[in-house]
Design an enzyme around this catalytic site. Structure first.
Site, PDB file in Angstrom:
ATOM      1  N   LEU A 185     -38.388 -57.808 -15.818  1.00 36.31           N
ATOM      2  CA  LEU A 185     -38.960 -56.579 -15.247  1.00 36.31           C
ATOM      3  C   LEU A 185     -39.654 -56.920 -14.078  1.00 36.31           C
ATOM      4  CD1 LEU A 185     -39.827 -54.406 -18.280  1.00 36.31           C
ATOM      5  CD2 LEU A 185     -38.021 -53.883 -16.727  1.00 36.31           C
ATOM      6  N   GLY A 186     -40.425 -58.129 -14.042  1.00 35.20           N
ATOM      7  CA  GLY A 186     -41.031 -58.334 -12.895  1.00 35.20           C
ATOM      8  C   GLY A 186     -42.598 -57.778 -12.729  1.00 35.20           C
ATOM      9  N   ARG A 195     -37.532 -39.955 -23.964  1.00 35.74           N
ATOM     10  CA  ARG A 195     -37.701 -38.450 -23.921  1.00 35.74           C
ATOM     11  C   ARG A 195     -37.329 -37.860 -25.426  1.00 35.74           C
ATOM     12  NH1 ARG A 195     -34.236 -37.181 -18.479  1.00 35.74           N
ATOM     13  NH2 ARG A 195     -36.108 -37.568 -16.809  1.00 35.74           N
ATOM     14  N   GLN A 235     -41.342 -49.293  -9.800  1.00 34.66           N
ATOM     15  CA  GLN A 235     -40.454 -50.184  -9.116  1.00 34.66           C
ATOM     16  C   GLN A 235     -39.185 -50.929  -9.960  1.00 34.66           C
ATOM     17  OE1 GLN A 235     -44.133 -52.019  -8.698  1.00 34.66           O
ATOM     18  NE2 GLN A 235     -43.965 -52.310  -6.530  1.00 34.66           N
ATOM     19  N   THR A 236     -38.753 -49.998 -10.646  1.00 34.80           N
ATOM     20  CA  THR A 236     -37.592 -50.470 -11.604  1.00 34.80           C
ATOM     21  C   THR A 236     -36.648 -49.316 -12.027  1.00 34.80           C
ATOM     22  OG1 THR A 236     -39.137 -52.137 -12.567  1.00 34.80           O
ATOM     23  CG2 THR A 236     -37.160 -51.862 -13.552  1.00 34.80           C
ATOM     24  N   CYS A 262     -26.998 -29.711  -5.555  1.00 35.85           N
ATOM     25  CA  CYS A 262     -28.435 -29.338  -5.756  1.00 35.85           C
ATOM     26  C   CYS A 262     -28.672 -27.799  -6.343  1.00 35.85           C
ATOM     27  CB  CYS A 262     -29.145 -29.366  -4.593  1.00 35.85           C
ATOM     28  SG  CYS A 262     -30.862 -29.457  -4.729  1.00 35.85           S
ATOM     29  N   ASP A 306     -44.410 -39.753  -7.228  1.00 38.62           N
ATOM     30  CA  ASP A 306     -43.636 -41.040  -7.016  1.00 38.62           C
ATOM     31  C   ASP A 306     -42.800 -40.969  -5.703  1.00 38.62           C
ATOM     32  OD1 ASP A 306     -41.402 -39.651  -8.096  1.00 38.62           O
ATOM     33  OD2 ASP A 306     -40.918 -41.064  -9.560  1.00 38.62           O
ATOM     34  N   CYS A 343     -34.345 -25.036   0.005  1.00 38.07           N
ATOM     35  CA  CYS A 343     -34.632 -26.284   0.724  1.00 38.07           C
ATOM     36  C   CYS A 343     -34.821 -25.821   2.202  1.00 38.07           C
ATOM     37  CB  CYS A 343     -33.647 -27.168   0.397  1.00 38.07           C
ATOM     38  SG  CYS A 343     -33.933 -28.952   1.229  1.00 38.07           S
ATOM     39  N   GLU A 388     -43.383 -44.929 -18.294  1.00 37.55           N
ATOM     40  CA  GLU A 388     -43.988 -44.785 -16.791  1.00 37.55           C
ATOM     41  C   GLU A 388     -44.073 -46.198 -16.116  1.00 37.55           C
ATOM     42  OE1 GLU A 388     -43.096 -42.394 -15.168  1.00 37.55           O
ATOM     43  OE2 GLU A 388     -42.780 -40.925 -16.684  1.00 37.55           O
ATOM     44  N   TYR A 421     -50.407 -41.521  -9.985  1.00 39.85           N
ATOM     45  CA  TYR A 421     -49.215 -41.059 -10.706  1.00 39.85           C
ATOM     46  C   TYR A 421     -48.907 -41.230 -12.016  1.00 39.85           C
ATOM     47  CZ  TYR A 421     -44.303 -41.446 -12.306  1.00 39.85           C
ATOM     48  OH  TYR A 421     -43.258 -41.162 -12.836  1.00 39.85           O
TER      49      TYR A 421
END
Length: 372
Positions: free
Chosen positions: A90-91, A35, A52-53, A212, A148, A218, A47, A130
């Site tokens: 990281l896979g 960022r 998945q991490t 929140c 996501d 909501c 990204e 995404y």
């Protein structure tokens, strides 16, 4: 294309929702290395890593990656062994291979500038809806959805959407919702805020609704059903794969390693020689020695048990019994080449990329050596 209708959106004060969400993010966002600026290359890398991490896992990887490959050009020129080493642990290694293919295409077809149009960026290898939306909104300020798991969870509660998020078609519903809700003046902050909210507050199971910033908007909170959402029904079954592996050394103290096939699971990563074991009645050490001799022409001497490892993939579970052994006879050079085997020193091994399961084997081996 038929417009997807989301009736509950009419119950939301969109402008108020945007203001509350974006101002919360601007004040409370985590300081994350990607960022620091909106360079499309950095956003893209982050990204892909974050798929998945977990964020805290990604941070050191991202920092090292940027140190090794600070520019798109540096990454495009890197050899595969180096990029796999950068990604080691990281896979999902196809992510980094696809990323490099796409980066090379950006250099060849777009003068090294990441495309800023949905039609162009979506053509790049490994860039799905995404990733395209994240780059376009965060780096370029385009009002594109980046949906996501976090975003689907947040919006399923905000808008009380009961569609099964495990079904691919449901993504379209949430993309349509983001297009209705997105703040066109703060697209980067808005999309990142949805993700951040899902990561920190609107979490799976029991969300922290009292903290929140958009609680008043909501619908699920108002109805008291926030813990029922999102709906996720689909679950893949996994298959157990019994494996016998060994950390093998020779008289020079070198380690025998094997390079995996160039396609398929963990392609081109290095590992310790191992075999699927479908002979449950034969002792495992004996099975390993026999199979090794059958494959490579010499018989190793398995000396002791090292560690049992279970490693879970999305579709299977490796159950690996690992041993320590020695290879006292010479393996023919032609056999080594043909079977992608290599004798290496510990220092040489440190430069190569191994799957997490095999890193655990070496960790156990070093701990045993230290104790011994």
């Amino acid at each position: 294309m038929k417009e997807i209708m989301i009736p509950t959106i009419e119950k939301i004060n969109i402008e108020g929702f945007q203001q509350d969400l974006v101002s919360w993010f601007q004040q409370e966002q985590r300081e994350l290395p990607w960022r620091k600026n909106k360079d499309p290359y950095r956003v893209w890398v982050s990204e892909i890593m974050l798929q998945q991490t977990r964020v805290d896992t990604v941070i050191p990887y991202f920092n090292r990656f940027m140190e090794w490959f600070p520019t798109l050009e540096d990454f495009a020129d890197a050899d595969e062994e180096k990029i796999l080493k950068a990604w080691e642990g990281l896979g999902y290694y196809s992510r980094v291979r696809n990323l490099q293919s796409a980066v090379r295409e950006v250099r060849a077809s777009y003068n090294g500038i990441v495309p800023d149009e949905p039609g162009e960026i979506s053509k790049l290898k490994g860039v799905g809806p995404y990733t395209a939306g994240a780059i376009l909104s965060i780096a370029y300020g385009k009002p594109e959805p980046a949906v996501d798991g976090n975003v689907m969870r947040v919006l399923s509660r905000i808008l009380m959407i009961y569609e099964d998020i495990a079904k691919p078609k449901t993504r379209k519903t949430f993309e349509a919702a983001v297009r209705k809700l997105i703040d066109h003046d703060h697209t980067s902050a808005f999309n990142q805020a949805l993700m951040e909210l899902g990561a920190l507050i609107c979490t799976p199971g029991k969300p922290a609704c009292l903290l929140c910033p958009v609680q008043s908007h909501c619908l699920a909170f108002e109805a008291g059903v926030q813990s029922e959402l999102p709906v996720k029904i689909q679950k893949k079954k996994t298959r157990d794969v019994p494996i016998v592996a060994a950390v093998l050394t020779n008289e020079k103290g070198q380690f025998l390693i094997h390079k995996r096939e160039p396609s398929g699971l963990l392609a081109n990563l290095w590992e310790y020689p191992n075999f699927e074991n479908h002979a449950p009645l034969q002792p495992k050490r004996e099975f390993y020695e026999d199979r090794f001799q059958e494959m490579y022409g010499v018989k190793p001497e398995i000396t002791e048990s090292l560690v049992r490892i279970e490693h879970v993939f999305s579709h299977l579970v490796w159950k690996v019994d690992t041993y320590i052994g020695e290879v006292k006879e010479m393996i023919d050079e032609g056999t080594l080449r043909k079977n992608q085997l290599k004798w290496v020193s510990e220092a040489e091994m440190a430069e190569l990329a191994f799957p997490v399961s095999h890193q655990k084997m070496m960790k156990a081996y070093k701990e045993r050596e230290h104790i011994g």
